[in-house]
Design a protein around this motif. Structure first.
Motif, PDB file in Angstrom:
ATOM      1  N   GLY A   1     -15.122   5.639   2.589  1.00  0.00           N
ATOM      2  CA  GLY A   1     -15.230   4.840   3.804  1.00  0.00           C
ATOM      3  C   GLY A   1     -14.302   3.637   3.776  1.00  0.00           C
ATOM      4  O   GLY A   1     -13.655   3.310   4.779  1.00  0.00           O
ATOM      5  N   ALA A   2     -14.228   2.975   2.613  1.00  0.00           N
ATOM      6  CA  ALA A   2     -13.354   1.811   2.476  1.00  0.00           C
ATOM      7  C   ALA A   2     -11.898   2.202   2.704  1.00  0.00           C
ATOM      8  O   ALA A   2     -11.168   1.527   3.438  1.00  0.00           O
ATOM      9  CB  ALA A   2     -13.525   1.184   1.091  1.00  0.00           C
ATOM     10  N   ALA A   3     -11.476   3.306   2.095  1.00  0.00           N
ATOM     11  CA  ALA A   3     -10.092   3.768   2.250  1.00  0.00           C
ATOM     12  C   ALA A   3      -9.788   4.085   3.710  1.00  0.00           C
ATOM     13  O   ALA A   3      -8.720   3.727   4.223  1.00  0.00           O
ATOM     14  CB  ALA A   3      -9.847   4.993   1.375  1.00  0.00           C
ATOM     15  N   GLU A   4     -10.726   4.743   4.384  1.00  0.00           N
ATOM     16  CA  GLU A   4     -10.514   5.085   5.799  1.00  0.00           C
ATOM     17  C   GLU A   4     -10.422   3.836   6.665  1.00  0.00           C
ATOM     18  O   GLU A   4      -9.573   3.760   7.569  1.00  0.00           O
ATOM     19  CB  GLU A   4     -11.651   5.994   6.286  1.00  0.00           C
ATOM     20  N   ARG A   5     -11.277   2.855   6.396  1.00  0.00           N
ATOM     21  CA  ARG A   5     -11.242   1.622   7.203  1.00  0.00           C
ATOM     22  C   ARG A   5      -9.934   0.856   6.974  1.00  0.00           C
ATOM     23  O   ARG A   5      -9.360   0.290   7.919  1.00  0.00           O
ATOM     24  CB  ARG A   5     -12.459   0.747   6.879  1.00  0.00           C
ATOM     25  N   ILE A   6      -9.458   0.828   5.730  1.00  0.00           N
ATOM     26  CA  ILE A   6      -8.200   0.131   5.430  1.00  0.00           C
ATOM     27  C   ILE A   6      -7.034   0.843   6.113  1.00  0.00           C
ATOM     28  O   ILE A   6      -6.147   0.204   6.695  1.00  0.00           O
ATOM     29  CB  ILE A   6      -7.975   0.034   3.907  1.00  0.00           C
ATOM     30  N   GLU A   7      -7.028   2.176   6.058  1.00  0.00           N
ATOM     31  CA  GLU A   7      -5.953   2.933   6.703  1.00  0.00           C
ATOM     32  C   GLU A   7      -5.957   2.702   8.212  1.00  0.00           C
ATOM     33  O   GLU A   7      -4.891   2.621   8.837  1.00  0.00           O
ATOM     34  CB  GLU A   7      -6.081   4.427   6.388  1.00  0.00           C
ATOM     35  N   THR A   8      -7.133   2.582   8.795  1.00  0.00           N
ATOM     36  CA  THR A   8      -7.231   2.291  10.229  1.00  0.00           C
ATOM     37  C   THR A   8      -6.607   0.930  10.532  1.00  0.00           C
ATOM     38  O   THR A   8      -5.891   0.761  11.531  1.00  0.00           O
ATOM     39  CB  THR A   8      -8.700   2.318  10.690  1.00  0.00           C
ATOM     40  N   ARG A   9      -6.853  -0.039   9.646  1.00  0.00           N
ATOM     41  CA  ARG A   9      -6.309  -1.396   9.835  1.00  0.00           C
ATOM     42  C   ARG A   9      -4.788  -1.417   9.826  1.00  0.00           C
ATOM     43  O   ARG A   9      -4.165  -2.180  10.561  1.00  0.00           O
ATOM     44  CB  ARG A   9      -6.811  -2.338   8.732  1.00  0.00           C
ATOM     45  N   ILE A  10      -4.185  -0.592   8.964  1.00  0.00           N
ATOM     46  CA  ILE A  10      -2.723  -0.643   8.842  1.00  0.00           C
ATOM     47  C   ILE A  10      -2.026   0.343   9.775  1.00  0.00           C
ATOM     48  O   ILE A  10      -0.808   0.325   9.896  1.00  0.00           O
ATOM     49  CB  ILE A  10      -2.244  -0.402   7.388  1.00  0.00           C
ATOM     50  N   GLY A  11      -2.807   1.197  10.447  1.00  0.00           N
ATOM     51  CA  GLY A  11      -2.215   2.177  11.357  1.00  0.00           C
ATOM     52  C   GLY A  11      -1.412   1.498  12.455  1.00  0.00           C
ATOM     53  O   GLY A  11      -1.877   0.566  13.098  1.00  0.00           O
ATOM     54  N   GLY A  12      -0.192   1.961  12.623  1.00  0.00           N
ATOM     55  CA  GLY A  12       0.649   1.421  13.691  1.00  0.00           C
ATOM     56  C   GLY A  12       1.397   0.153  13.346  1.00  0.00           C
ATOM     57  O   GLY A  12       2.177  -0.341  14.160  1.00  0.00           O
ATOM     58  N   ILE A  13       1.177  -0.400  12.149  1.00  0.00           N
ATOM     59  CA  ILE A  13       1.917  -1.616  11.756  1.00  0.00           C
ATOM     60  C   ILE A  13       3.295  -1.193  11.261  1.00  0.00           C
ATOM     61  O   ILE A  13       3.414  -0.497  10.245  1.00  0.00           O
ATOM     62  CB  ILE A  13       1.171  -2.408  10.660  1.00  0.00           C
ATOM     63  N   GLU A  14       4.330  -1.595  11.981  1.00  0.00           N
ATOM     64  CA  GLU A  14       5.690  -1.177  11.644  1.00  0.00           C
ATOM     65  C   GLU A  14       6.299  -2.023  10.520  1.00  0.00           C
ATOM     66  O   GLU A  14       6.966  -1.505   9.639  1.00  0.00           O
ATOM     67  CB  GLU A  14       6.586  -1.256  12.888  1.00  0.00           C
ATOM     68  N   ASP A  15       6.065  -3.346  10.578  1.00  0.00           N
ATOM     69  CA  ASP A  15       6.666  -4.239   9.584  1.00  0.00           C
ATOM     70  C   ASP A  15       6.026  -4.010   8.224  1.00  0.00           C
ATOM     71  O   ASP A  15       4.812  -4.176   8.060  1.00  0.00           O
ATOM     72  CB  ASP A  15       6.487  -5.701  10.009  1.00  0.00           C
ATOM     73  N   VAL A  16       6.840  -3.618   7.236  1.00  0.00           N
ATOM     74  CA  VAL A  16       6.298  -3.233   5.934  1.00  0.00           C
ATOM     75  C   VAL A  16       5.647  -4.413   5.213  1.00  0.00           C
ATOM     76  O   VAL A  16       4.647  -4.252   4.511  1.00  0.00           O
ATOM     77  CB  VAL A  16       7.388  -2.560   5.064  1.00  0.00           C
ATOM     78  N   ARG A  17       6.184  -5.622   5.408  1.00  0.00           N
ATOM     79  CA  ARG A  17       5.579  -6.792   4.769  1.00  0.00           C
ATOM     80  C   ARG A  17       4.171  -7.037   5.332  1.00  0.00           C
ATOM     81  O   ARG A  17       3.226  -7.286   4.589  1.00  0.00           O
ATOM     82  CB  ARG A  17       6.458  -8.030   4.979  1.00  0.00           C
ATOM     83  N   THR A  18       4.053  -6.928   6.653  1.00  0.00           N
ATOM     84  CA  THR A  18       2.743  -7.096   7.295  1.00  0.00           C
ATOM     85  C   THR A  18       1.796  -5.984   6.864  1.00  0.00           C
ATOM     86  O   THR A  18       0.603  -6.205   6.659  1.00  0.00           O
ATOM     87  CB  THR A  18       2.895  -7.104   8.824  1.00  0.00           C
ATOM     88  N   ARG A  19       2.337  -4.763   6.711  1.00  0.00           N
ATOM     89  CA  ARG A  19       1.514  -3.624   6.303  1.00  0.00           C
ATOM     90  C   ARG A  19       0.915  -3.859   4.919  1.00  0.00           C
ATOM     91  O   ARG A  19      -0.280  -3.629   4.688  1.00  0.00           O
ATOM     92  CB  ARG A  19       2.357  -2.346   6.311  1.00  0.00           C
TER      93      ARG A  19
END
Length: 198
Positions: free
Chosen positions: A69-87
């Motif tokens: 669940g933690a991994a899925e929630r984290i992946e959802t948070r970073i989904g669509g973030i283009e800037d690698v530093r922000t990701r």
């Protein structure tokens, strides 16, 4: 040879697993018996046996559910973030937030029990692999210096493991969130490509 097909969980079982996960994250699981769990969750032991055949298997299931669940929630948070530093920063912030849900006793119990420790180590390796991918993306995009991405990612993975086990945070006397913030700064500042002087 026939494979065992696990039946889909009923809504009641999903709800029970959620409450069990919250209890275990708060208090750990090593000291709790099936009788304790049944009493705390206001259900019968036979109901718990529909989730797993033993307390040990139940612990493995709940720990696996938490990390998945933690991994899925984290992946959802970073989904669509283009800037690698922000990701990277968002990924590490997400990891810190997920870890705040887990008590020190939970982490201790997970580490002390071989089957749950295996799940834990697999999670840490997956985190290191994601960071390696982010670093490689940053190098390709010219945002980061050309570095040995796998080595840097493994180093980051060891730091993440040190944070998760509490070893690093105890020694440095900081919170998990502070440790993940510092790791993000270390990675992002250390990998930054210096602008060439004109």
């Amino acid at each position: 040879m026939t494979s065992i097909v696990r039946r889909p969980l009923t809504p009641r079982q999903v709800e029970l697993l959620g409450r069990l996960e919250a209890l275990v994250l708060s208090e750990g699981f090593a000291h709790l018996t099936l009788d304790d769990l049944a009493a705390r969750l206001h259900c019968s032991k036979s109901t718990l046996y529909t989730l797993a055949a033993s307390k040990e298997q139940l612990s493995v299931r709940v720990v696996g559910r938490y990390f998945k669940g933690a991994a899925e929630r984290i992946e959802t948070r970073i989904g669509g973030i283009e800037d690698v530093r922000t990701r990277i920063g968002t990924y590490l912030a997400g990891a810190a937030e997920e870890l705040r849900r887990a008590s020190a006793q939970f982490i201790t119990d997970v580490s002390a029990f071989a089957p749950t420790r295996t799940t834990y180590e697999r999670n840490a390796r997956a985190a290191a692999e994601r960071i390696r991918e982010f670093i490689q993306d940053g190098v390709k995009e010219g945002v980061f210096r050309d570095v040995h991405a796998s080595l840097i990612a493994e180093m980051a993975g060891l730091l993440i493991e040190g944070i998760q086990t509490g070893v690093l945070t105890r020694r440095a006397r900081v919170s998990d969130a502070e440790a993940f913030t510092a790791l993000g700064e270390l990675l992002l500042d250390g990998l930054r490509r210096e602008r060439s002087q004109a």
